[in-house]
Structure formats: C-alpha cells, structure tokens
Design a protein around this motif. Structure first.
Motif, short mmCIF file in Angstrom:
data_model
loop_
_atom_site.label_atom_id
_atom_site.label_comp_id
_atom_site.label_asym_id
_atom_site.label_seq_id
_atom_site.Cartn_x
_atom_site.Cartn_y
_atom_site.Cartn_z
N HIS A 191 -5.32 38.73 31.37
CA HIS A 191 -4.12 38.03 30.89
C HIS A 191 -4.41 37.24 29.61
CE1 HIS A 191 -2.14 39.01 34.69
NE2 HIS A 191 -3.18 38.52 35.34
N SER A 192 -5.47 37.61 28.90
CA SER A 192 -5.84 36.85 27.70
C SER A 192 -4.76 36.91 26.62
CB SER A 192 -7.17 37.36 27.14
OG SER A 192 -7.07 38.73 26.80
N THR A 193 -3.99 38.00 26.57
CA THR A 193 -2.92 38.11 25.57
C THR A 193 -1.81 37.10 25.81
OG1 THR A 193 -1.90 39.86 26.89
CG2 THR A 193 -3.38 40.54 25.10
N ILE A 194 -1.70 36.62 27.05
CA ILE A 194 -0.68 35.62 27.38
C ILE A 194 -1.24 34.22 27.24
CG2 ILE A 194 0.85 34.75 29.20
CD1 ILE A 194 0.86 37.59 30.36
N LEU A 195 -2.44 33.99 27.75
CA LEU A 195 -3.00 32.64 27.81
C LEU A 195 -3.58 32.18 26.47
CD1 LEU A 195 -4.77 32.81 31.30
CD2 LEU A 195 -2.52 31.88 30.73
N ALA A 196 -4.13 33.12 25.68
CA ALA A 196 -4.74 32.73 24.40
C ALA A 196 -3.72 32.09 23.46
CB ALA A 196 -5.42 33.93 23.75
N PRO A 197 -2.52 32.69 23.23
CA PRO A 197 -1.54 32.02 22.37
C PRO A 197 -1.10 30.66 22.89
CG PRO A 197 -0.95 34.33 22.68
CD PRO A 197 -2.05 34.03 23.65
N ILE A 198 -0.99 30.53 24.23
CA ILE A 198 -0.60 29.23 24.79
C ILE A 198 -1.67 28.18 24.51
CG2 ILE A 198 -0.23 28.00 26.97
CD1 ILE A 198 1.16 30.47 28.04
N ALA A 199 -2.96 28.57 24.67
CA ALA A 199 -4.05 27.62 24.41
C ALA A 199 -4.08 27.21 22.95
CB ALA A 199 -5.38 28.25 24.82
N VAL A 200 -3.90 28.18 22.04
CA VAL A 200 -3.94 27.87 20.61
C VAL A 200 -2.77 26.97 20.22
CG1 VAL A 200 -3.75 28.87 18.30
CG2 VAL A 200 -5.23 29.96 20.01
N GLN A 201 -1.59 27.28 20.71
CA GLN A 201 -0.42 26.44 20.39
C GLN A 201 -0.60 25.02 20.91
OE1 GLN A 201 3.23 28.33 21.70
NE2 GLN A 201 2.54 30.33 20.97
N ALA A 202 -1.18 24.90 22.11
CA ALA A 202 -1.37 23.57 22.70
C ALA A 202 -2.34 22.74 21.87
CB ALA A 202 -1.87 23.70 24.13
N ILE A 203 -3.45 23.34 21.46
CA ILE A 203 -4.46 22.59 20.71
C ILE A 203 -3.94 22.25 19.31
CG2 ILE A 203 -6.76 22.73 19.69
CD1 ILE A 203 -6.69 22.24 22.70
N ARG A 204 -3.25 23.18 18.67
CA ARG A 204 -2.73 22.90 17.34
C ARG A 204 -1.66 21.82 17.38
NH1 ARG A 204 -1.33 28.04 13.80
NH2 ARG A 204 -1.29 26.38 12.25
N ALA A 205 -0.97 21.69 18.51
CA ALA A 205 0.09 20.69 18.60
C ALA A 205 -0.47 19.28 18.74
CB ALA A 205 1.01 21.01 19.78
#
Length: 389
Positions: free
Chosen positions: A172-186
């Motif tokens: 599920h890395s294609t789903i979780l990776a964008p969420i992790a990146v968006q969270a950290i950048r925010a």
C-alpha cells in the motif's frame, strides 16, 4: 630505626594471584549477548525479510518486521543487549527508519571485534580503529549522498516509498507515501538562514480506527476527536463554529471524599436540587453569552465533566458538546485550533473562542468521531498540525 610495618604486607598484596582471564570472559559474554539480539532480528532485514510474531505476557499478538517494535516487545535483561535495544530506539527517534540495520551492523562490528580480541589485540586499539573507519565511512557516504530538495515532491515520494517497501504495508506504499509526504510538508518549519527544515512529529497525530482497510486512510487538515458528541437532541453538524475548550466541569460540585451530606427533609432536598439547577444554568448562560456553539470539555477525574441536566440545557441552546478530552491531548488540540484552555467561568469570553469552518460528527460502522476542518478565520496558524485517521 624501627622497620616499617607495612613493607611485608605490601609485598604479600602484590603477590596475590590475579585471574587474568576474567576480563576476557566478561568481554566475550557481553559480545555474545549483543550478537544474540542482532541474530534475532537479522532475518527481518530487507525486502525479503520475514515478519516476526511476538506474543506478549497478556496474550496480545504482534506481527511486524520493524526492528524497534520487535526489540521493544522483547524482554531483554543483559546490560550489553539492552544497549542494542536503546540503539534501535535512538535510531527510530532520529530517523524513523533503519532500526533493524543499525542493530545488524552493530552485531557485525562486535563479531569482527571478537575475532580481533582472540588474536590478542587490545580493546583500545580496536576502538581506535573503529573510530578511524567511521571517519572514512562518513566520507564515502557523503560522496554517495544525493541532496534532497524539500520542494521536490517526487523525490520525497520516492524516499517515503523506499522506507515503506520493507514494512508490512509495502503493497500500500502508493497510498501511504503521498499521505506521509503531505503531512510532513504541512507541518515542517524551514530553518531561517540554514539548510533543511525542522519537523516536530508530535504535530502529526495518528488515530487508529477498528474496521476498514488501509485504503480508507485519510489525511485531515484539522482536528479529529475519537469521541461521539454528548448531545441527546443537540446539533451534530455546525458550520462557522465558535469553539471553546474548558477545563472545568459543568456539574454540581461535590464534597471532599471524607465528607457526606445527609438530607432528611423534603424541603431541603428541593433547595439542593434548585441550587444545582441554578448553578448549572449560570454556566450555560455564560456559554451562550460568549457565542460558543461547540464546546470541548477536558476529562475529569473527581466528578462527571457533564451532568444530564447540563446536556439538556446545552441542547436547548443548540451547542455541540464533546467531553472526555484527555489531558495529554490538550496541547495538540490547542495547537491545532489555535485556542487556549479556559480554566474558569470568568475567563469564558468571546475573545477566548476560536472560529472553525466546519465541525461535524462522522458516523462509521466502527463508531462515531468528531472532525473539525476548515481554515481558521481571523487568526494566523503559526504552529500547523494535522491528523491521519
């Protein structure tokens, strides 16, 4: 002159037999204990690493291949082995990944040190050699490193996906990776006059929900409270909400634990009930006067945070109320909403309320929870935070 009395005894003490093999045995014992910990998680390293099933003393079963999680569940007693557990924990705090790798590398270094000790090389010489090798290794790693631009989202996605490839949720890395990146950048704060950014992982809260799948994971730019609203007939969705966070109870005060009040007269009972009603009504009137329509109540230990009569009055003034906010969550709630906790009724004024676009109660098969989203109007958010559910 009289002879010195201590001369003979000093010669006897210097001639006492010393066991020279004891330090060597202790070193080998420490190395063996640390290598045992390393070997236990060695097979979970890499994309072909196997998951470990760990059963706790209470019967709870954990399946993972994360080094820090495995070592946290293990009952390690030996001091040298505990150092590897602390090493894995420090790596998890510092980088969030590589917890298995550091333990395996440490075990390999200890294995090499054991062979050198058997050849008669002094431990200090071995330690100095490791320090020189460290400096050379740092030069090699820095030469191989590729600078990462924090504005380049594709590079960050690749880094996040690489970290997830060795985890249980790798598919599920294609789903979780964008969420992790968006969270950290925010939540990241650029370092003024420096390189990189500062990130406090406490600004990102992860809430686990029973039921559903990984595909249901959601990034919420706001606050999620894993409780249902306490209202009976009150609102469950409020737009343009004015939110207040209180740390006092809306319930009749109680006596000390060692005291009792005995009422034997019906007239006295009526007076007690009337005073309780008036006490709660005054609090609710102050809440309505301030314009609050969403009320968060901190969890109370000594008495109920909300009485049934208080919920009835709050339903009447159309105020959504969420009780039992944990004490350790108060800081995160304040940072997310940009509010301050109100400790007394005298400070419950319109100036201490915050504006949120939408507060709603979300109903799912696993239960209900509160979601507060939308831009905060009229108040700059200097400490951004968000929730992953």
């Amino acid at each position: 002159m009289a002879p010195k009395a201590g001369g003979d005894s000093a010669k006897v003490n210097s001639a006492v037999y010393k066991d020279k093999s004891k330090p060597t045995d202790i070193r080998l014992s420490n190395i063996s204990a640390a290598k045992a910990v390393s070997d236990a998680i060695r097979t979970s390293l890499g994309p072909r690493g196997m998951d470990k099933m760990i059963q706790a003393s209470n019967g709870e079963v954990t399946i993972t291949n994360d080094g820090a999680t495995i070592l946290k569940q293990m009952s390690v007693i030996h001091p040298a082995a505990k150092m590897l557990v602390e090493l894995s924990r420090a790596q998890d705090i510092e980088a969030g990944d590589g917890t298995t790798s550091v333990v395996v590398i440490a075990g390999a270094l200890l294995d090499a040190a054991e062979k050198l000790l058997q050849k008669g090389i002094h431990p200090t010489v071995i330690s100095d050699g490791f320090q020189q090798a460290l400096q050379m290794a740092l030069q090699v790693v820095e030469g191989m490193a590729t600078p990462v631009d924090l504005a380049n989202e594709d590079a960050l996605l690749k880094a996040a996906a690489t970290s997830l490839n060795s985890k249980v949720v790798s598919q599920h890395s294609t789903i979780l990776a964008p969420i992790a990146v968006q969270a950290i950048r925010a939540v990241m704060e650029p370092i003024v006059g420096g390189v990189g950014a500062r990130v406090d992982l406490r600004d990102v809260k992860v809430i686990e929900r029973i039921g559903g799948t990984v595909e249901d994971t959601e990034l919420v730019q706001g606050l999620v409270i894993p409780h249902r609203a306490s209202n009976v007939n009150g609102p469950h969705r409020i737009e343009k909400a004015k939110v207040g966070l209180i740390q006092f109870c809306i319930s009749p005060p109680k006596t000390d634990m060692d005291h009792n009040v005995i009422v034997s007269d019906y007239a006295a009972m009526d007076r007690v009930l009337k005073e309780e009603r008036q006490y709660i009504l005054n609090i609710v009137k102050q809440i309505k006067k301030a314009g609050c329509n969403v009320l968060l109540v901190q969890k109370s230990i000594l008495r109920d945070a909300l009485s049934d009569l208080a919920i009835h009055f709050l339903d009447k003034i159309k105020t959504m109320v969420i009780k039992d906010i944990e004490r350790e969550d108060i800081e995160f709630v304040c940072k997310t909403l940009g509010c301050r906790p109100i400790a007394s009724l005298d400070h419950f004024t319109a100036e201490n309320l915050v504006n949120v676009d939408l507060v709603e109660e979300v109903n799912e098969p696993a239960g209900k929870y509160i979601k507060a989203t939308g831009t905060l109007r009229g108040q700059p958010c200097t400490n951004p935070s968000l929730t992953i559910i």
